[in-house]
Design an enzyme around this catalytic site. Structure first.
Site, short mmCIF file in Angstrom:
data_model
loop_
_atom_site.label_atom_id
_atom_site.label_comp_id
_atom_site.label_asym_id
_atom_site.label_seq_id
_atom_site.Cartn_x
_atom_site.Cartn_y
_atom_site.Cartn_z
N CYS A 1 16.22 113.88 19.77
CA CYS A 1 16.55 113.82 21.19
C CYS A 1 17.38 115.03 21.56
CB CYS A 1 17.32 112.53 21.46
SG CYS A 1 17.80 112.32 23.18
N HIS B 1 10.23 106.67 24.75
CA HIS B 1 11.52 107.32 24.49
C HIS B 1 12.17 107.73 25.81
CE1 HIS B 1 14.19 110.12 22.03
NE2 HIS B 1 14.35 110.58 23.26
N GLU B 2 11.37 108.36 26.70
CA GLU B 2 11.91 108.82 27.98
C GLU B 2 12.24 107.67 28.92
OE1 GLU B 2 12.97 111.81 28.07
OE2 GLU B 2 11.94 112.23 26.19
N HIS C 1 15.52 106.29 28.22
CA HIS C 1 16.63 107.06 28.81
C HIS C 1 16.97 106.57 30.21
CE1 HIS C 1 17.87 110.01 25.93
NE2 HIS C 1 16.66 110.50 25.77
#
Length: 186
Positions: free
Chosen positions: A113, A156-157, A160
């Site tokens: 990351c 993953h994004e 966030h």
């Protein structure tokens, strides 16, 4: 131009917040932010530009990583060969996973990351297939089905914008222990 100094690091409170939905149509400033985020990813994958500006290579970037708590992500996954068109190259506004597979997958080498400056060993199990909806910078709605690596990048994004870090998914006691049903992707 976005550089590494613009990206906040783990421990910053914005990375643990659930980001706010954007109102459509988005503002000119928000459109520019999306374009700048996508350009950062392209620059980070260009060897000369990355070296000149000390950029770490990335395939995804979420607005919260720039200390902007909005539901916007940029993804730029290059083609297999340098001359190939990118597999995905877009900005997603208010992305939402609407369905996913029961089967999980993870990357052999784990995940990294841009907001984490250390190696975090371990498998990060995620859904191997997802269907998501999102809006582009012009406000057009899209529905996309993804699997394996592309699905992992998007998850993953999206994590966030939900205040979740990739290492939250790693088994704390046994980082490389996964269920037999989890597909390991190299």
């Amino acid at each position: 131009m976005i550089t590494m100094k613009d990206i906040i690091k783990e421990g910053h409170p914005t990375l643990r917040m659930v980001a706010k939905e954007l109102t459509l149509p988005i503002s000119d400033e928000e459109k520019q932010l999306g374009k700048d985020m996508l350009q950062f990813l392209k620059n980070s994958q260009d060897t000369e530009i990355a070296e000149e500006y000390s950029l770490r290579a990335g395939v995804g970037l979420a607005a919260p990583q720039l200390d902007i708590s909005k539901r916007m992500i940029a993804v730029h996954i290059p083609g297999v060969e340098e001359t190939d068109e990118p597999i995905i190259s877009t900005v997603m506004i208010n992305p939402k996973i609407v369905s996913h597979s029961v089967q999980s997958a993870c990357l052999t080498e784990g995940e990294g990351c841009l907001s984490v400056d250390r190696e975090v060993p371990g498998y990060v199990p995620r859904h191997s297939r997802i269907t998501l909806t999102y809006y582009d910078l012009e406000g057009n709605s899209h529905k996309m089905r993804l699997k394996n690596y592309q699905a992992i990048v998007i998850q993953h994004e999206i994590d966030h914008i939900n205040g979740i870090m990739f290492y939250d998914h790693i088994n704390k006691e046994h980082p490389f222990k996964i269920d037999d049903a989890v597909k390991v992707i190299s």
